[in-house]
Design an enzyme around this catalytic site. Structure first.
Site, mmCIF file in Angstrom:
data_model
loop_
_atom_site.group_PDB
_atom_site.id
_atom_site.type_symbol
_atom_site.label_atom_id
_atom_site.label_comp_id
_atom_site.label_asym_id
_atom_site.label_seq_id
_atom_site.Cartn_x
_atom_site.Cartn_y
_atom_site.Cartn_z
ATOM 1 N N LEU A 157 43.730 17.456 15.750
ATOM 2 C CA LEU A 157 42.294 17.617 15.582
ATOM 3 C C LEU A 157 41.691 16.237 15.770
ATOM 4 O O LEU A 157 42.250 15.248 15.272
ATOM 5 C CB LEU A 157 41.950 18.155 14.191
ATOM 6 C CG LEU A 157 42.321 19.613 13.893
ATOM 7 C CD1 LEU A 157 42.041 19.942 12.434
ATOM 8 C CD2 LEU A 157 41.562 20.573 14.802
ATOM 9 N N ASP A 158 40.560 16.159 16.463
ATOM 10 C CA ASP A 158 40.006 14.831 16.727
ATOM 11 C C ASP A 158 39.497 14.187 15.438
ATOM 12 O O ASP A 158 39.394 14.826 14.387
ATOM 13 C CB ASP A 158 38.928 14.883 17.817
ATOM 14 C CG ASP A 158 37.668 15.614 17.387
ATOM 15 O OD1 ASP A 158 37.078 15.232 16.361
ATOM 16 O OD2 ASP A 158 37.267 16.564 18.084
ATOM 17 N N TYR A 159 39.177 12.922 15.517
ATOM 18 C CA TYR A 159 38.838 12.096 14.350
ATOM 19 C C TYR A 159 37.671 12.681 13.549
ATOM 20 O O TYR A 159 37.656 12.616 12.318
ATOM 21 C CB TYR A 159 38.499 10.688 14.852
ATOM 22 C CG TYR A 159 38.272 9.651 13.778
ATOM 23 C CD1 TYR A 159 39.314 9.253 12.935
ATOM 24 C CD2 TYR A 159 37.031 9.041 13.626
ATOM 25 C CE1 TYR A 159 39.110 8.282 11.951
ATOM 26 C CE2 TYR A 159 36.813 8.066 12.670
ATOM 27 C CZ TYR A 159 37.865 7.700 11.827
ATOM 28 O OH TYR A 159 37.659 6.734 10.861
#
Length: 295
Positions: A157-159
């Site tokens: 999952l992105d930041y």
């Protein structure tokens, strides 16, 4: 953030969190190439194929896996709901090697290898989906260190995105969950500014497909969950896993997401798990998930 119990697991005083999982009536079985297959034939293999004289009684294996008393497990066997190595077993007294043989109940695989662990993490925002970060940002070791095994993340999952992320030391399960041929669905809840409400064309465009820089992308389903004239919340389900694909799909229609939360991977739900909290998959969750990817 959840506190650790005496065994190192999260939850108040080591208390196990209730699962949000509701088992589907029909398990989607797949072979090792990701193709859907019918349930195992209702035929019992010869004793020579299944029985291991120095093994453990099948009903005892089932009881240890959480399927009730031995009498209840004997009923599971006699009614044809248990399969070993793909063959339905109806007779009592069959002994198996739990370390090498594969057992399914109602089409769901039993994970009998006690050395393997799969955990649900609610990844908070501003955490890197990696076990280390050269920039010194928060990473996943903060959560994986709660368990004695060396766990790795399944996908990313992105930041800026939070929500459901699986941690596991089962390499084959991780590989299949991330391989595109198995078409594992993922659901996201997307919040964005929408003065006057989202246009009807937005949901239709997500369903029909949009053009991105690395090719077309299409949601398996999309629906508006809420709107108040200023913001809108849309739920999107898709099986692709390209980098930042959900954010880019909305951006292609002129909307920048302010919040993005993944709430489901296959049959596994995030439920009421708080940001930063972890819980182990229940036996039924894990069995259904494994069956979906041909294990």
């Amino acid at each position: 953030m959840a506190t650790k119990g005496s065994d190192g697991r999260s939850g108040a005083a080591g208390r196990r969190r209730r699962s949000a999982f509701t088992p589907p009536r029909t398990v989607r079985l797949r072979d090792d190439q990701g193709a859907r297959v019918a349930p195992a034939a209702d035929e019992q293999g010869a004793d020579g194929d299944l029985h291991r004289e120095d093994g453990e009684r099948l009903q005892k294996v089932l009881a240890r896996a959480g399927f009730g008393s031995r009498r209840a497990c004997e009923t599971l066997i006699s009614t044809g709901r248990v399969a070993v190595d793909g063959a339905t077993v109806r007779e009592q007294g069959v002994r198996i090697d739990a370390g090498t043989q594969v057992v399914h109940v109602d089409g769901r695989r039993l994970q009998l290898d006690t050395a393997k662990r799969t955990v649900v993490l609610h990844k908070p925002r501003h955490v890197v989906s990696a076990m280390s970060d050269p920039e010194g940002r928060r990473d996943l070791t903060e959560f994986s260190s709660r368990f004695p095994e060396r766990l790795y993340h399944v996908g990313r999952l992105d930041y800026e995105t939070e929500g459901l992320l699986l941690l596991t030391n089962d390499g084959e399960l991780a590989h299949r969950l991330t391989h595109p041929s198995f078409l594992v669905e993922k659901t996201y809840v997307c919040r964005f500014d929408a003065p006057g409400g989202p246009p009807r064309s937005l949901v239709r465009a997500l369903r029909d497909g949009v053009e991105l820089g690395d090719g077309p992308a299409r949601a398996d389903s999309a629906r508006v969950l809420a709107q108040d004239g200023r913001e809108a919340v849309v739920e999107v389900t898709l099986h692709e896993g390209r980098n930042r694909i959900v954010r880019r799909m909305f951006a292609s229609q002129g909307f920048e997401l302010t919040t993005l939360v993944r709430t489901r991977i296959g049959p596994v739900l995030l439920g009421d798990l708080g940001a930063g909290e972890t819980r182990e998959l229940s036996g039924r969750e894990l069995g259904t998930l494994m069956a979906e990817v041909g294990l």
